[in-house]
Motif scaffolding. Structure first.
Motif, short mmCIF file in Angstrom:
data_model
loop_
_atom_site.label_atom_id
_atom_site.label_comp_id
_atom_site.label_asym_id
_atom_site.label_seq_id
_atom_site.Cartn_x
_atom_site.Cartn_y
_atom_site.Cartn_z
N GLU A 72 0.82 -1.22 0.00
CA GLU A 72 0.00 0.00 0.00
C GLU A 72 0.85 1.26 0.00
O GLU A 72 0.62 2.20 -0.79
CB GLU A 72 -0.93 0.01 1.22
CG GLU A 72 -1.98 -1.09 1.23
CD GLU A 72 -1.48 -2.39 1.83
OE1 GLU A 72 -2.29 -3.31 2.00
OE2 GLU A 72 -0.26 -2.48 2.10
N LEU A 132 -1.71 5.63 4.14
CA LEU A 132 -2.81 4.67 4.04
C LEU A 132 -4.12 5.37 3.75
O LEU A 132 -4.96 4.87 2.98
CB LEU A 132 -2.92 3.84 5.33
CG LEU A 132 -1.85 2.77 5.53
CD1 LEU A 132 -2.01 2.11 6.90
CD2 LEU A 132 -1.91 1.72 4.42
N ASP A 133 -4.31 6.55 4.34
CA ASP A 133 -5.51 7.33 4.07
C ASP A 133 -5.57 7.70 2.59
O ASP A 133 -6.63 7.59 1.95
CB ASP A 133 -5.52 8.60 4.93
CG ASP A 133 -6.76 9.45 4.67
OD1 ASP A 133 -7.87 8.96 4.91
OD2 ASP A 133 -6.61 10.60 4.21
N TYR A 141 -4.14 6.06 0.18
CA TYR A 141 -4.31 4.81 -0.57
C TYR A 141 -5.78 4.41 -0.63
O TYR A 141 -6.33 4.14 -1.70
CB TYR A 141 -3.49 3.69 0.07
CG TYR A 141 -3.69 2.35 -0.59
CD1 TYR A 141 -3.05 2.04 -1.80
CD2 TYR A 141 -4.53 1.39 -0.02
CE1 TYR A 141 -3.23 0.81 -2.41
CE2 TYR A 141 -4.71 0.16 -0.64
CZ TYR A 141 -4.07 -0.12 -1.82
OH TYR A 141 -4.27 -1.34 -2.43
N TYR A 142 -6.43 4.37 0.53
CA TYR A 142 -7.82 3.93 0.56
C TYR A 142 -8.76 4.97 -0.06
O TYR A 142 -9.80 4.63 -0.60
CB TYR A 142 -8.25 3.63 2.01
CG TYR A 142 -7.63 2.37 2.54
CD1 TYR A 142 -7.92 1.13 1.97
CD2 TYR A 142 -6.72 2.40 3.58
CE1 TYR A 142 -7.33 -0.03 2.45
CE2 TYR A 142 -6.13 1.25 4.06
CZ TYR A 142 -6.44 0.04 3.48
OH TYR A 142 -5.86 -1.12 3.94
N ARG A 143 -8.36 6.24 0.02
CA ARG A 143 -9.22 7.30 -0.52
C ARG A 143 -9.14 7.39 -2.04
O ARG A 143 -10.16 7.56 -2.71
CB ARG A 143 -8.83 8.64 0.10
CG ARG A 143 -9.70 9.80 -0.39
CD ARG A 143 -9.32 11.11 0.27
NE ARG A 143 -9.48 11.08 1.71
CZ ARG A 143 -9.27 12.12 2.50
NH1 ARG A 143 -8.88 13.26 2.00
NH2 ARG A 143 -9.43 12.02 3.80
N LEU A 154 -7.57 2.42 -3.85
CA LEU A 154 -8.11 1.07 -3.69
C LEU A 154 -9.48 0.89 -4.32
O LEU A 154 -9.68 0.04 -5.18
CB LEU A 154 -8.17 0.69 -2.21
CG LEU A 154 -8.77 -0.71 -1.95
CD1 LEU A 154 -7.88 -1.77 -2.57
CD2 LEU A 154 -8.94 -0.97 -0.47
N HIS A 155 -10.46 1.70 -3.91
CA HIS A 155 -11.84 1.47 -4.36
C HIS A 155 -11.96 1.58 -5.87
O HIS A 155 -12.50 0.70 -6.52
CB HIS A 155 -12.78 2.46 -3.67
CG HIS A 155 -14.20 2.33 -4.14
ND1 HIS A 155 -15.04 1.37 -3.66
CD2 HIS A 155 -14.90 3.04 -5.06
CE1 HIS A 155 -16.22 1.47 -4.26
NE2 HIS A 155 -16.16 2.48 -5.12
N THR A 187 -10.05 -1.30 -7.77
CA THR A 187 -10.71 -2.60 -7.71
C THR A 187 -11.95 -2.63 -8.59
O THR A 187 -12.16 -3.58 -9.35
CB THR A 187 -11.11 -2.92 -6.25
OG1 THR A 187 -9.95 -2.88 -5.43
CG2 THR A 187 -11.75 -4.28 -6.15
N LEU A 246 -17.35 8.60 0.56
CA LEU A 246 -16.46 8.08 -0.46
C LEU A 246 -16.81 8.66 -1.83
O LEU A 246 -15.95 9.11 -2.59
CB LEU A 246 -16.53 6.56 -0.50
CG LEU A 246 -15.74 5.86 -1.60
CD1 LEU A 246 -14.24 6.15 -1.47
CD2 LEU A 246 -16.00 4.36 -1.60
#
Length: 349
Positions: A29, A65-66, A68-70, A73-74, A77, A184
């Motif tokens: 990540e 990480l914030d 990455y997920y923001r 990732l979503h 995927t 999101l």
């Protein structure tokens, strides 16, 4: 080594250097975020990290990480799954077309064989070879027909999976209670708007409203969370009903909503803020089950107009600061976030 491969390895080297510089573990990540930064592949990640570097702020694992997920990732995927299914659907569709063509040619060929066999039998010259070929042709036709049915079934399954993916994506971007966009989805749209303005793809201004329900905690404490939920649904409905076109209402968290207003000037946003405040204030709130009246609610609003090249987090912070100023000023009003470090101006509706 080609220039493209050279740039790729330069990006990898810079990524590893950054991980060492900030004493970060080379987990996928964190590596991915730094790689995207050095590849200049996501404007929000680039702006966030550059701002932290300019300010001398520590770039730690939590911040990366914030990001990455923001931002990664979503979307990564979902895009991967959609592209995979679309590619598979294309393969099946092309296969169906090829099989249909083969089936048609086999039908013609089988008809020719039958006619030839009939002529030979009429002349008293039956051919065992011709009969065998005709028999095997019929078997191949049946096999092709079965394969066509299987492909059609696969095609239907893919269409169903694509539909389910679309539903799942919509659900993942929708607040379960109020049925407006969730945080999101808000962040995705905001990122796209910032990018469009920064890259000159959209020269129109856009504004952001951060909206908070006044004294909502007291309502929850006094009447319970069920009534509180009903009020949130009602307010979300009022906001959603009174916006236009590309505008988006999102539940940002708790009793706070965000409204994105593309192609909207600050003056137009102020007019809308006053209108929304009036509409919420004028709406009597009643419990669905008992019809009990709880009076009316008011809202406080912070408004910011996007300034080119500021980060998405910056405009949110400015609008949030303006919202705080509106609540501190007595609630039931809106507050304007002036550009950059300017102090918000509070205006009563």
């Amino acid at each position: 080594m080609s220039p493209l491969k050279s740039r790729h390895w330069d990006t990898v080297a810079a990524t590893l250097d950054a991980l060492r510089e900030y004493d970060l573990a080379p987990v996928p990540e964190l590596f991915h975020v730094w790689f995207v930064f050095f590849a200049d592949d996501n404007p929000d990640i680039v702006r966030s990290i550059e701002l932290a570097r300019q300010q001398g702020t520590a770039i730690d694992e939590k911040q990366l990480l914030d990001l990455y997920y923001r931002y990664i990732l979503h979307r990564h995927t979902t895009d991967f799954l959609r592209q995979g299914m679309e590619s598979f659907a294309d393969v099946i569709e092309n296969s169906e077309q090829s099989i249909a063509s083969v089936s048609s040619e086999l039908g013609i060929y089988h008809k020719v064989l039958e006619e030839a066999d009939a002529v030979l039998r009429r002349d008293g010259k039956p051919s065992d070879l011709l009969t065998a070929v005709s028999r095997h042709t019929r078997k191949v036709q049946k096999t092709v027909s079965t394969l066509a049915e299987q492909l059609d079934s696969y095609h239907q399954q893919i269409a169903h999976l694509q539909s389910e993916l679309q539903k799942a994506q919509e659900q993942s971007l929708t607040d379960g209670l109020t049925r407006v966009s969730n945080r999101l989805h808000f962040e995705q749209i905001l990122t796209d708007l910032c990018h469009a303005v920064d890259e000159g793809e959209d020269s129109e201004p856009f504004c952001l409203m951060m909206i908070d329900l006044d004294q909502f905690k007291q309502v929850n404490d006094r009447y319970g969370h069920r009534v509180g939920d009903e009020i949130l649904v009602l307010i979300a409905g009022i906001l959603k009903t009174n916006i236009k076109g590309r505008d988006t209402v999102s539940r940002y968290g708790g009793d706070e909503f965000a409204v994105l207003l593309p192609q909207t000037t600050l003056d137009e946003a102020l007019f809308l803020a006053e209108d929304l405040g009036n509409r919420v204030r004028a709406r009597e709130i009643r419990a669905k089950s008992s019809g009990t009246s709880f009076g009316s609610m008011t809202i406080s609003i912070g408004i910011a107009e996007y300034q080119r090249y500021e980060t998405s987090s910056s405009i949110v912070d400015r609008a949030d600061s303006a919202l705080y100023r509106a609540k501190q000023g007595g609630r039931d009003q809106y507050s304007i976030a002036l550009p950059y470090e300017g102090e918000p101006e509070t205006v009563a509706p």
